[in-house]
Each structure stands twice: as C-alpha cells, then as structure tokens.
Scaffold this motif. Structure first.
Motif, PDB file in Angstrom:
ATOM      1  N   MET A 110       0.840  -1.190   0.000  1.00 55.50           N
ATOM      2  CA  MET A 110       0.000   0.000   0.000  1.00 55.50           C
ATOM      3  C   MET A 110       0.881   1.249   0.000  1.00 55.50           C
ATOM      4  O   MET A 110       1.905   1.282   0.657  1.00 55.50           O
ATOM      5  N   ALA A 111       0.463   2.238  -0.746  1.00 55.43           N
ATOM      6  CA  ALA A 111       1.182   3.512  -0.764  1.00 55.43           C
ATOM      7  C   ALA A 111       0.944   4.246   0.563  1.00 55.43           C
ATOM      8  O   ALA A 111      -0.088   4.083   1.202  1.00 55.43           O
ATOM      9  N   THR A 112       1.927   5.044   0.951  1.00 62.90           N
ATOM     10  CA  THR A 112       1.846   5.813   2.187  1.00 62.90           C
ATOM     11  C   THR A 112       1.883   7.293   1.851  1.00 62.90           C
ATOM     12  O   THR A 112       2.778   7.735   1.129  1.00 62.90           O
ATOM     13  N   LEU A 113       0.922   8.056   2.377  1.00 67.19           N
ATOM     14  CA  LEU A 113       0.899   9.511   2.237  1.00 67.19           C
ATOM     15  C   LEU A 113       1.299  10.111   3.574  1.00 67.19           C
ATOM     16  O   LEU A 113       0.693   9.795   4.606  1.00 67.19           O
ATOM     17  N   ILE A 114       2.331  10.948   3.545  1.00 67.32           N
ATOM     18  CA  ILE A 114       2.854  11.580   4.752  1.00 67.32           C
ATOM     19  C   ILE A 114       2.730  13.088   4.584  1.00 67.32           C
ATOM     20  O   ILE A 114       3.214  13.651   3.601  1.00 67.32           O
ATOM     21  N   PHE A 115       2.086  13.722   5.533  1.00 64.54           N
ATOM     22  CA  PHE A 115       1.901  15.167   5.515  1.00 64.54           C
ATOM     23  C   PHE A 115       2.851  15.789   6.528  1.00 64.54           C
ATOM     24  O   PHE A 115       2.938  15.327   7.663  1.00 64.54           O
ATOM     25  N   THR A 116       3.556  16.830   6.107  1.00 68.67           N
ATOM     26  CA  THR A 116       4.550  17.443   6.980  1.00 68.67           C
ATOM     27  C   THR A 116       3.887  18.282   8.070  1.00 68.67           C
ATOM     28  O   THR A 116       2.744  18.718   7.935  1.00 68.67           O
ATOM     29  N   PRO A 117       4.615  18.528   9.149  1.00 61.03           N
ATOM     30  CA  PRO A 117       4.059  19.241  10.301  1.00 61.03           C
ATOM     31  C   PRO A 117       3.568  20.667  10.014  1.00 61.03           C
ATOM     32  O   PRO A 117       2.726  21.164  10.748  1.00 61.03           O
ATOM     33  N   GLN A 118       4.064  21.313   8.957  1.00 60.65           N
ATOM     34  CA  GLN A 118       3.591  22.669   8.670  1.00 60.65           C
ATOM     35  C   GLN A 118       2.078  22.687   8.489  1.00 60.65           C
ATOM     36  O   GLN A 118       1.398  23.603   8.927  1.00 60.65           O
ATOM     37  N   VAL A 169      -3.509  16.166  10.154  1.00 58.58           N
ATOM     38  CA  VAL A 169      -2.838  15.602   8.983  1.00 58.58           C
ATOM     39  C   VAL A 169      -2.417  14.159   9.276  1.00 58.58           C
ATOM     40  O   VAL A 169      -1.288  13.880   9.607  1.00 58.58           O
ATOM     41  N   PRO A 170      -3.355  13.239   9.094  1.00 59.73           N
ATOM     42  CA  PRO A 170      -3.036  11.837   9.385  1.00 59.73           C
ATOM     43  C   PRO A 170      -2.126  11.228   8.331  1.00 59.73           C
ATOM     44  O   PRO A 170      -2.127  11.647   7.175  1.00 59.73           O
ATOM     45  N   GLN A 171      -1.319  10.270   8.753  1.00 61.60           N
ATOM     46  CA  GLN A 171      -0.564   9.477   7.775  1.00 61.60           C
ATOM     47  C   GLN A 171      -1.541   8.456   7.208  1.00 61.60           C
ATOM     48  O   GLN A 171      -2.284   7.816   7.951  1.00 61.60           O
TER      49      GLN A 171
END
Length: 89
Positions: free
Chosen positions: A1-9, A16-18
């Motif tokens: 499965m692909a992972t979407l990571i959102f930065t803390p900004q 902003v969940p992973q």
C-alpha cells in the motif's frame, strides 16, 4: 500500500493523518486523505481541484510537476510526501 505523509507545517491548520492507501493515482490517494479529514482538501487544492501553488508533493523522491490532473501513478510501495512550500525573505 502507498503511504501519504503530511509534513508538520500543515498540522498548524488541520489534522494531517498518515494514510495507507491502495489508490492507483495521486488524486485517488489524496481523496483517501480527504475522506479522513475533509478540511485538508481546501489546504491542498483550489476550487478547480488543482494543487495550490504553496503545496509541493514528492512521490518516491520525485517532484510532482502536473499540478492539474494529479493522475500520477502510485506504486504499491510508494511514499508520498505532501509539504506546504515555505516562502519569505
């Protein structure tokens, strides 16, 4: 499965969940994130569904250049980093 990571900004404005997704394209992956937090859509996309100018996305270390269609394929093990681009002087 692909992972979407959102930065803390982005976390300064909304949750902003992973995300782990089996989406085939970037747009579908983003839709998975929007289903978890609908407010995130307005921070990333404009009214026409295009990527906002202050957002940068990298898929497996490569910059996403098509800011309109977002139909870039995601691999089964892709890592997508979504950043709010910073500017200033």
């Amino acid at each position: 499965m692909a992972t979407l990571i959102f930065t803390p900004q982005l976390a300064r404005f909304t949750e902003v969940p992973q995300i782990q997704t089996d989406a085939a394209t970037l747009r579908d992956g983003l839709e998975s994130a929007f289903s978890v937090n609908p407010r995130l859509r307005g921070y990333l996309l404009d009214d026409q569904g295009r990527l906002r100018p202050n957002v940068a996305i990298f898929i497996d270390g490569h910059t996403v250049r098509d800011r309109v269609h977002l139909d870039i394929p995601l691999g089964i093990d892709s890592t997508v980093h979504v950043l709010q681009a910073l500017s200033g002087g």
